[in-house]
Write an enzyme that holds these catalytic residues in place. Structure first.
Site, short mmCIF file in Angstrom:
data_model
loop_
_atom_site.label_atom_id
_atom_site.label_comp_id
_atom_site.label_asym_id
_atom_site.label_seq_id
_atom_site.Cartn_x
_atom_site.Cartn_y
_atom_site.Cartn_z
N LYS A 10 0.83 -1.20 0.00
CA LYS A 10 0.00 0.00 0.00
C LYS A 10 0.87 1.25 0.00
O LYS A 10 0.63 2.19 -0.77
CB LYS A 10 -0.92 -0.02 1.22
CG LYS A 10 -2.11 0.90 1.12
CD LYS A 10 -2.98 0.81 2.37
CE LYS A 10 -3.81 -0.47 2.39
NZ LYS A 10 -4.46 -0.68 3.71
N ARG A 15 -3.02 3.43 8.56
CA ARG A 15 -3.42 2.25 7.77
C ARG A 15 -2.33 1.18 7.74
O ARG A 15 -1.17 1.47 7.52
CB ARG A 15 -3.72 2.66 6.33
CG ARG A 15 -4.52 3.92 6.21
CD ARG A 15 -4.60 4.41 4.77
NE ARG A 15 -5.33 3.49 3.90
CZ ARG A 15 -5.43 3.65 2.60
NH1 ARG A 15 -4.81 4.68 1.99
NH2 ARG A 15 -6.10 2.78 1.86
N GLY A 59 -8.18 -6.83 4.20
CA GLY A 59 -9.07 -6.83 5.36
C GLY A 59 -8.55 -7.61 6.56
O GLY A 59 -9.27 -7.77 7.54
N MET A 99 -5.77 -6.96 8.46
CA MET A 99 -5.18 -6.15 9.53
C MET A 99 -6.01 -4.88 9.72
O MET A 99 -7.08 -4.77 9.15
CB MET A 99 -3.73 -5.86 9.20
CG MET A 99 -2.87 -7.12 9.25
SD MET A 99 -1.16 -6.81 8.86
CE MET A 99 -1.28 -6.23 7.19
N ARG A 101 -3.45 -1.08 -6.53
CA ARG A 101 -2.57 -2.25 -6.59
C ARG A 101 -2.95 -3.05 -7.82
O ARG A 101 -4.03 -2.87 -8.38
CB ARG A 101 -2.70 -3.10 -5.33
CG ARG A 101 -4.02 -3.82 -5.27
CD ARG A 101 -4.30 -4.47 -3.95
NE ARG A 101 -5.74 -4.57 -3.85
CZ ARG A 101 -6.42 -4.73 -2.73
NH1 ARG A 101 -5.80 -4.80 -1.59
NH2 ARG A 101 -7.72 -4.81 -2.75
N HIS A 122 -8.64 -36.26 5.44
CA HIS A 122 -8.37 -37.38 4.54
C HIS A 122 -9.15 -37.22 3.23
O HIS A 122 -8.59 -37.32 2.14
CB HIS A 122 -8.76 -38.69 5.22
CG HIS A 122 -8.62 -39.89 4.33
ND1 HIS A 122 -9.67 -40.41 3.60
CD2 HIS A 122 -7.54 -40.66 4.04
CE1 HIS A 122 -9.25 -41.45 2.90
NE2 HIS A 122 -7.96 -41.63 3.16
N SER A 151 13.31 -43.05 -16.99
CA SER A 151 12.09 -42.32 -16.68
C SER A 151 11.88 -42.38 -15.17
O SER A 151 11.80 -43.46 -14.59
CB SER A 151 10.90 -42.94 -17.41
OG SER A 151 9.72 -42.26 -17.04
N ASN A 209 6.43 -41.21 -7.99
CA ASN A 209 5.55 -41.66 -6.90
C ASN A 209 6.31 -42.65 -6.01
O ASN A 209 6.43 -42.46 -4.80
CB ASN A 209 4.29 -42.34 -7.44
CG ASN A 209 3.43 -41.38 -8.22
OD1 ASN A 209 3.66 -40.16 -8.20
ND2 ASN A 209 2.45 -41.90 -8.92
N CYS A 238 7.55 -39.84 -15.21
CA CYS A 238 6.20 -40.31 -15.50
C CYS A 238 5.36 -40.45 -14.24
O CYS A 238 4.30 -41.05 -14.27
CB CYS A 238 6.24 -41.62 -16.27
SG CYS A 238 6.98 -42.97 -15.35
N TYR A 244 11.57 -34.65 -21.01
CA TYR A 244 10.11 -34.57 -21.07
C TYR A 244 9.49 -34.87 -19.71
O TYR A 244 10.13 -35.46 -18.84
CB TYR A 244 9.54 -35.55 -22.12
CG TYR A 244 9.68 -37.01 -21.78
CD1 TYR A 244 8.71 -37.66 -21.01
CD2 TYR A 244 10.79 -37.74 -22.20
CE1 TYR A 244 8.84 -38.99 -20.68
CE2 TYR A 244 10.93 -39.08 -21.88
CZ TYR A 244 9.95 -39.70 -21.12
OH TYR A 244 10.08 -41.02 -20.77
P1 ADP Z 1 -7.85 -2.23 3.80
O1 ADP Z 1 -6.44 -2.63 3.58
O2 ADP Z 1 -8.61 -3.15 4.67
O3 ADP Z 1 -8.54 -1.88 2.50
P2 ADP Z 1 -7.42 0.59 4.17
O4 ADP Z 1 -6.18 1.00 4.85
O5 ADP Z 1 -7.38 0.66 2.68
O6 ADP Z 1 -7.80 -0.87 4.65
O7 ADP Z 1 -8.54 1.53 4.75
C1 ADP Z 1 -9.87 1.20 5.00
C2 ADP Z 1 -10.80 2.20 4.35
O8 ADP Z 1 -10.53 3.54 4.79
C3 ADP Z 1 -10.66 2.23 2.85
O9 ADP Z 1 -11.94 2.29 2.27
C4 ADP Z 1 -9.91 3.49 2.59
O10 ADP Z 1 -10.21 4.01 1.33
C5 ADP Z 1 -10.37 4.41 3.70
N1 ADP Z 1 -9.33 5.39 3.99
C6 ADP Z 1 -8.07 5.15 4.34
N2 ADP Z 1 -7.36 6.29 4.49
C7 ADP Z 1 -8.21 7.30 4.24
C8 ADP Z 1 -8.07 8.73 4.20
N3 ADP Z 1 -6.91 9.33 4.47
N4 ADP Z 1 -9.15 9.45 3.90
C9 ADP Z 1 -10.33 8.84 3.65
N5 ADP Z 1 -10.54 7.51 3.65
C10 ADP Z 1 -9.49 6.72 3.94
MG MG Z 2 -7.92 -0.73 1.15
#
Ligand code: ADP
Ligand code: MG
Ligand code: MG
Length: 880
Positions: A22, A91, A100, A102, A335, A448, A764, A768, A832, A852
């Protein structure tokens, strides 16, 4: 002294290790001059230091304060100021995307005093109180582990008191009350008041984001995705922008192409008057980007141009998070976006067409694993009823069949069946093989059922806990199902449907089969193009394991250029078992009777693979596998004796079976050992091969058989077999030249490969058996018994039967290749085992210098793609 903080303007997209994905991408966007709120990144190194010592690294406070001053200067506001406060987001963002998993905290810097200042400055009281309540909630949850439900309860209460359905409809007075209630919740759970000092908030938040690296769900996600546990996360601190400032504000997410199909054109969701994660949380209905175009054309136009520039910069599909504040667009994240397998192929081909990437690069935008997913049949979900339950999608595919509750019933069934069990164990194997699919109510992806089903390529849903399986009925969703009731299970989504859901065969498979043309179909055209390029690049040839003419013909349609393993044991099954019984009982005529049958089998196979090499393996399994089981015979003989009858042939057979019984058949009388002990057996097979080839030549064909001797451990074994085989070959007029080689599947063979190469024209690897014998465990016994535990403990990252164990078994392969080729330059070497169709293993075999790989017909395209990828990675040249 180590530096821990970097301004967005200082970084770039290649600094993911230090700044996290990020942070690196925020820096890249900043450098590109895109509208990114100012901010800075605290490095992953600081996080590792914090997690190691439990406190903030020395100097970090000062560095953060320095960079904060820069942000204040750019924005023209002061952090913590009561009249016109700067607010921040803090962030998480690790090297690898962990969506989502962390934490992130928004609106840092608000307090009782500054909330009033913010209201006055913006002229929007509602907005100020809304931001404050969001801060207390996120901060409480993330920094002090206040249970989220405690806040949610207050929010729900506020909505019902106000008589509204959504948060956005809450008025200023109600939000003010909510802040009061939230503060009380905070105090009750933490024993302290919500911290008012903005700098304290900031540092507590940074520490909490550091710690969120070790949250259970994050650790679990990393185990699943094979992300190392010790990387740590970076922390991005940036000025807040506000999507919750009324109808000319909002927040959204978008993709530069459709991540589901790859189709060109932007895709996204926008939510008016909302902040942060409201969009993905699905609280309110979102609008599409085209609707955004009508309500805010200027921002929409700017967003499209930003997205286009991002695609050019990253040369791939990107996803973005953005916010519009009072009509001004801000970019908050980008990203390279995740996509479905179909989209991966389509986008790779599009990017080549657009001149953005080369064909070689396109090969590296797709994987054999993705191609495999495209080859499974799927349910026509439009035609499906609501599912009965959802379990763990453990092995992909779409299976329809009648319920059976035990292995014997599955084996006995004449119609397609689904084996339904609480859990499976090795005794269920025959039933699993017979069934269309396997469904269990217990166990996860390493149970299993899951491990074995994946190994067999069998559809499996496991751990469907809503199923109550009791003897011969299963209760689910208030319904009782019995044996014979038809269900449908989806091994990708884990869904279980009542009745027979229509299945669509994979279009990619139909194209390989020649039933569809690629023309006009974006996915098939993309697959075709990448397959052609992979074949063009590949150094490894891809052969198939095929035992029948039909298999061989399919392998050819799927692009195999030979058969690397034709097993002959099926030629002894069915009606022919009697001949093996006669052979074992010492009837000399049995071999003579087998000869014409085998010859006919080989003629069919050679016809199917005309003009291509076909490696025939002489019989490998222990002969008692072809006899009736010991307990069955014992019972028959006992019954006869009890009735005072003569057990006759059963009695003789029983004596033979007892004599041949082995504690460890895998390590017993099999392979070349059989050929040396049973006079005439191998000679008969060699004769059948030679005569079939001669017949094909006489018929104008081009048969290219090779003879492969299994389980050789010593060159003397091979020399003996070879001498006999050469005599037979010389006695068959009109046969083409036939090479004789050996499997390398016993560790001793690998170690003495230099000697063995003296008597072998090719090697060959039977990976396994080589894996079983190198590790000293038998696949059938261990996969269900302890592989789950071993995978959990991290002793294996992946089953060594799935992906070659390159350190151990792989070392034997390298040794054998080197010693074999040193003794016989130009020695042909292939593999094989099942590994020949595994993407990671194909890469290994390429690197080990094999000629091969050979795998089941269905995996041939996957191996071809991976062979091409391996070769173009190695050479790296450009061939647009
Ligand atoms: P995740 O990795 O779970 O997407 P983010 O760090 O991207 O978490 O942030 C969670 C939400 O907060 C995202 O929707 C992001 O766009 C919003 N957000 C993060 N920083 C800002 C900011 N400076 N201003 C407004 N919204 C923000
Ligand atoms: Mg995000
Ligand atoms: Mg073997």
């Amino acid at each position: 002294m180590t530096r821990y903080v970097y301004d967005f303007v200082e970084g770039n997209k290649d600094l993911k290790v230090l700044l996290g994905g990020k942070g690196a991408n925020l820096a890249e966007m900043t450098r590109m001059g895109l509208p990114v709120p100012p901010g800075f990144t605290v490095t992953t190194e600081a996080c590792r230091e914090y997690l190691r010592t439990g406190s903030m690294p020395t100097g970090l406070f000062d560095e953060v304060e320095d960079h904060l001053r820069m942000v204040q200067n750019q924005i023209g506001k002061v952090f913590g100021d009561a009249k016109d406060p700067l607010l921040l987001s803090v962030r998480s963002g690790a090297q690898f995307s962990m969506p989502g998993m962390m934490e992130t905290i928004l609106d840092i810097g608000l307090g009782d005093a500054s909330v009033a200042g913010l209201a006055r400055q913006t002229g929007d009281e509602r907005f100020a109180w809304d931001s404050y309540r969001r801060l207390i909630q996120m901060f409480g949850k993330t920094v002090f582990d206040v249970p989220g439900d405690a806040f949610e309860e207050e929010l729900t209460a506020a909505r019902s008191t106000a008589g509204v359905a959504t948060d956005a409809e809450l008025g200023t007075a109600q939000l003010l009350d909510l802040v009061y209630a939230y503060k009380k919740v905070f105090n009750e759970h933490t024993g302290r008041d919500f911290p008012q000092a903005s700098h304290e908030q900031l540092f507590l938040a940074i520490g909490a984001v550091f710690r969120s690296w070790n949250a259970d769900r994050a650790a679990l996600y990393r185990r699943q995705e094979r992300i190392p546990q010790d990387l740590g996360t970076a922390v991005n601190v940036m000025a807040m922008v506000f999507g919750n400032r009324g109808e000319d504000s909002g927040t959204g997410v978008a993709f530069t192409r459709d991540p589901a199909t790859g189709r060109r054109g932007v895709y996204g969701d926008y939510l008016r008057n909302a902040q942060g994660e409201d969009v993905v949380a699905g609280i309110r209905n979102t609008m599409s980007l085209s609707e955004l175009a009508t309500i805010d054309p200027a921002s929409h136009r700017q967003l499209l141009s930003v997205m286009q520039r991002l695609e050019q910069r990253y040369r791939d599909l990107c996803d973005v998070e953005f916010t519009i504040e009072n009509g001004k667009l801000w970019m908050l994240q980008t990203r390279v976006g995740k996509r479905t397998p179909a989209a991966a192929f389509v986008i790779a081909a599009q990017l080549v067409d657009e001149g953005t990437i080369t064909l070689d690069e396109a090969l590296h935008r797709v994987t054999g694993g993705q191609l495999a997913q495209l080859m499974f049949p799927s349910f026509d979900t439009d035609a499906a009823p609501p599912p009965l339950a959802t379990g763990v999608g453990a092995s992909p595919g779409a299976a329809v069949g009648a319920i059976v509750f035990d292995s014997a019933a599955a084996e006995a069934a004449t119609e397609p069946v689904i084996l339904v069990r609480r859990e499976t164990n090795p005794d269920d194997l025959p039933g699993m093989i017979a069934a269309q699919g396997v469904l269990t109510s217990r166990g996860g992806k390493t149970s299993h059922a899951a491990v074995v089903a994946r190994g067999m390529g069998k559809t499996c849903v496991c751990g469907a806990e809503e199923l109550d399986i009791d003897g011969d009925e299963v209760t689910v969703a208030g319904r009782i199902l019995h044996a014979g009731d038809v269900i449908s299970i989806d091994g990708t989504s884990g869904k279980i449907y009542p009745g027979a859901v229509a299945v669509r065969p994979s279009s990619v498979v139909r194209w390989f089969e020649g039933e569809l043309t690629a023309h006009g179909d974006p996915l098939l055209s993309a697959v075709e193009r990448l397959m052609i390029h992979a074949d063009h690049r590949a150094r490894l040839a891809v052969h198939a394991n095929a035992d029948t003419g039909a298999d061989a013909a399919r392998a050819r349609r799927f692009g195999a250029t030979g058969v690397g393993l034709c097993r002959t044991e099926h030629m002894f099954l069915g009606d022919r078992r009697v001949l093996i019984e006669r052979l074992i009982l010492g009837d000399d005529g049995a071999l003579a009777d087998l000869l014409p049958l085998q010859r006919a089998d080989f003629e069919e196979l050679f016809a199917a693979m005309d003009g291509m090499p076909m490696t025939v393996r002489l019989i490998d399994p222990p002969l008692h596998e072809f006899l009736p089981p010991l307990d069955e015979l014992t019972a028959r003989v006992a019954r006869a004796e009890a009735l005072g009858q003569d057990p006759g042939r059963d009695g003789t057979l029983l004596t033979a079976v007892r004599r041949m019984h082995e504690q460890n058949p895998m390590l017993g009388l099999r392979g070349v050992r059989l050929g040396l002990v049973i006079p005439g057996l191998f000679a008969m097979q060699v004769r059948a091969i030679a005569e079939a080839a001669a017949a094909r030549v006489a018929a104008g064909g081009d048969p290219r058989p090779e003879i492969m001797v299994p389980l050789v451990g010593a060159v003397q074994e091979l020399e003996t077999v070879r001498a006999e085989a050469e005599k037979v070959l010389a006695s068959v007029p009109g046969a083409p030249p036939i090479r004789i080689g050996t499997m390398i599947e016993v560790p001793r063979a690998a170690l003495t490969a230099g000697q063995i190469a003296g008597a072998a024209e090719f090697f060959s690897f039977g990976t396994n058996d080589l894996t079983q014998m190198t590790w000293g465990f038998s696949r059938d016994d261990v996969e269900g018994a302890f592989f789950g535990t071993y995978l959990g403990l991290g002793i294996f990252a992946v089953s060594p039967f799935e992906t070659i164990d390159s350190d151990g078994v792989g070392e034997l392969v390298r040794i054998a290749v080197e010693r074999g080729r040193a003794a016989r330059p130009g020695l042909t070497v292939g593999v094989c085992g099942e590994h020949g169709g595994d993407p990671a293993s194909v890469r290994f075999f390429h690197d080990a210098g094999l000629d091969y790989v050979s795998c089941s017909p269905f995996r041939v395209p996957i191996a071809r793609l991976e062979a091409g990828r391996a070769a173009s990675a190695a050479d790296g040249s450009d061939s647009r």
